[in-house]
Write a protein that holds these residues in place. Structure first.
Motif, PDB file in Angstrom:
ATOM      1  N   ASP A 148      -6.461  -1.798  -0.294  1.00 15.89           N
ATOM      2  CA  ASP A 148      -6.001  -0.458  -0.666  1.00 15.89           C
ATOM      3  C   ASP A 148      -4.541  -0.494  -1.090  1.00 15.89           C
ATOM      4  N   VAL A 149      -4.229   0.315  -2.089  1.00 19.22           N
ATOM      5  CA  VAL A 149      -2.863   0.431  -2.573  1.00 19.22           C
ATOM      6  C   VAL A 149      -2.435   1.885  -2.425  1.00 19.22           C
ATOM      7  N   ASN A 166     -14.157   1.978  -7.821  1.00 17.93           N
ATOM      8  CA  ASN A 166     -12.713   2.181  -7.753  1.00 17.93           C
ATOM      9  C   ASN A 166     -12.401   3.643  -7.472  1.00 17.93           C
ATOM     10  N   GLN A 182      -6.630   3.243  -4.906  1.00 16.17           N
ATOM     11  CA  GLN A 182      -5.328   3.195  -5.563  1.00 16.17           C
ATOM     12  C   GLN A 182      -4.834   4.635  -5.640  1.00 16.17           C
ATOM     13  N   THR A 193      -9.437   5.588  -7.843  1.00 18.98           N
ATOM     14  CA  THR A 193      -8.090   5.614  -8.412  1.00 18.98           C
ATOM     15  C   THR A 193      -7.665   7.059  -8.585  1.00 18.98           C
TER      16      THR A 193
END
Length: 507
Positions: free
Chosen positions: A305-306, A260, A286, A262
């Protein structure tokens, strides 16, 4: 008789005046000698004294000067005199660079003194002085060839973490002999570090409670991670982080089934994200950085993907790598572009521009109302009709003032479909009619598609003032006159436009 008396009195008066003048002159000379005597004494003392002026400076100033020198030159000052002998050990900056300390880097095995020997000797001499003032504030170790992590670990532990403000490690080990460096656990709890740069053969395994309360600049270049949340743990420990650079390749994640990325840092101002990992559902971004002002992305986009809104980004560099295995890849790129709606300065790779052409509905693409400078960087292929892709972006930038092209080779530029879009002609972009005043082309080769691109810009830009073109180093000088002649004949919508080709101006 009376006349003789008068003459005698006159002679006596003149004699008295002469004596008085002599006395006053002598008195002046005495005062002058008194005032000048200290100066003369000092001049005589300096003439007799062998000490140079710089040696009389305080230690704090001398060590500050030495901190700007490469370590090999700083150490060499110790032979000047006993006054200089210990000074280099008091410098609060220590840069150990293998390229600087070893003359023949890749032939070190045959060298009389290896990097590890030189660096160890430097550490031994530094540690001979206990509690140096000032303490070590910056430590940089760049070991590019056959790094031995055991020694680096010892050197890092020898540095006082309570005083260290900047740590920069770039290590390349031998694949057959050494494991990546495991950072000391105490490093993850440093309360003084402001800059942390880690590169290549370093394994990050931060404890869950790690904390970097003062860290403002963090660079992680192709390091490995112990688990999928290692990066998130470090970022969560940086409450005042301003600048983050992250460079990840496939082999950095080969032992992880999931990972991740993030980035949830409210204070972050600059983000360099180099993601060279092929798209996969196991890896996802993220990104929530509302205060971000500079964004540089180079690599692949993933399906999950965010991206949070980036309303404060004013400068961006976007270099997307193509991935033909994802059907809606162009739409995903447009989604990312839409987050940059307030950008002022933008650089796109030519690959990115071509990918954007794959989008099915160009009318719904975002508009960049504040964009004033747009740069295309990369190669313009012979098969690619560049003007179509360029015009697509120009239509989304109504207030564009400066347009730049820079020919360069970018890795990963191979595309299967080079001319997939915009077969129907588009209207003249709004910026070409009212705002575009400057166009620069760097690395011009004079090939047909480049000529076509320049011709279309000159034809459409109604307020253009300057078209400056500099040739590529591979362009044959014998061909430059013909290129210049072709450019001179191009039609121009702007009567005030001047073309400059290799510093030559013609209207």
């Amino acid at each position: 008789m009376k006349r003789q008396r008068i003459e005698t009195e006159a002679r006596e008066r003149r004699e008295r005046q002469r004596i008085e003048r002599a006395e006053r002159a002598e008195k002046r000379n005495v005062n002058l000698e008194t005032c000048l005597s200290p100066v003369r004494e000092n001049a005589q003392t300096n003439a007799d004294d062998d000490k140079d002026i710089i040696s009389s400076l305080p230690d704090s100033l001398l060590t500050h000067i030495l901190s700007f020198l490469p370590i090999r030159y700083a150490v060499s000052t110790s032979i000047l005199s006993s006054r200089w002998s210990p000074l280099w050990t008091l410098v609060p900056v220590l840069y150990l660079n293998q390229q600087e300390l070893v003359e023949r880097l890749f032939y070190e095995e045959n060298a009389k003194f290896k990097f590890v020997d030189i660096a160890s000797r430097i550490w031994t001499l530094r540690n001979a002085i206990s509690n140096p003032i000032p303490p070590l504030h910056k430590l940089r170790i760049h070991w590019y060839y056959n790094c031995l992590p055991f020694y680096v670990d010892a050197w890092v532990r020898a540095a006082n973490m309570r005083d260290l403000r900047e740590l920069d490690l770039y290590l390349i080990t031998s694949p057959t002999r050494s494991q990546p460096l495991e950072l000391p656990r105490s490093l993850y709890f440093s309360t003084t570090l402001v800059v942390l740069k880690l590169g290549v053969d370093i394994r990050l395994n931060p404890p869950s409670a790690c904390v970097f309360p003062c860290l403002r600049i963090l660079l992680l270049k192709r390091v490995t991670f112990a688990n999928r949340d290692s990066l998130s743990a470090i970022l969560n420990a940086c409450p005042v982080l301003l600048d983050l650079s992250l460079d990840v390749k496939n082999n950095n994640l080969e032992n992880l089934e999931e990972f991740n990325v993030t980035v949830f840092v409210a204070t972050l101002k600059r983000l360099h994200l180099h993601w060279k990992v092929r798209p996969s559902s196991e890896y996802k971004f993220q990104i929530y950085t509302p205060a971000l002002e500079y964004f540089h992305f180079n690599g692949y986009l993933n399906g999950d993907d965010v991206w949070g809104n980036l309303p404060n980004v004013v400068e961006s560099v976007i270099r997307i790598k193509d991935c033909d295995s994802i059907n809606d890849y162009a739409e995903r790129v447009w989604v990312l572009m839409g987050k940059l709606y307030n950008v002022v300065l933008m650089e796109l790779s030519t690959v990115t521009a071509l990918i954007l052409c794959h989008g099915s509905n160009h009318e719904n693409n975002p508009t960049f109302h504040n964009l004033s400078s747009l740069k295309f960087c990369g190669d313009i292929w012979h098969e690619w009709y560049a003007w179509q892709a360029v015009r697509l972006l120009l239509c989304r930038a109504p207030k564009l003032q400066t347009l730049v092209f820079e020919r360069s080779f970018l890795h990963g530029s191979n595309l299967d479909n080079l001319n997939p879009c915009l077969e129907e002609p588009l209207d003249v972009p709004e910026c070409m009619s009212s705002h575009l005043t400057t166009c620069l082309y760097k690395g011009f080769m004079g090939v047909e598609n480049e000529m076509e691109l320049v011709m279309q810009i000159l034809k459409a830009a109604r307020v253009l003032k300057t078209m400056k073109i500099t040739s590529h180093s591979d362009l044959d000088p014998m061909n430059k006159p013909s290129v210049r002649m072709k450019l001179r004949k191009f039609q121009r919508s702007s009567q005030n436009c001047q073309i400059a080709f290799d510093e030559g101006h013609f209207t």
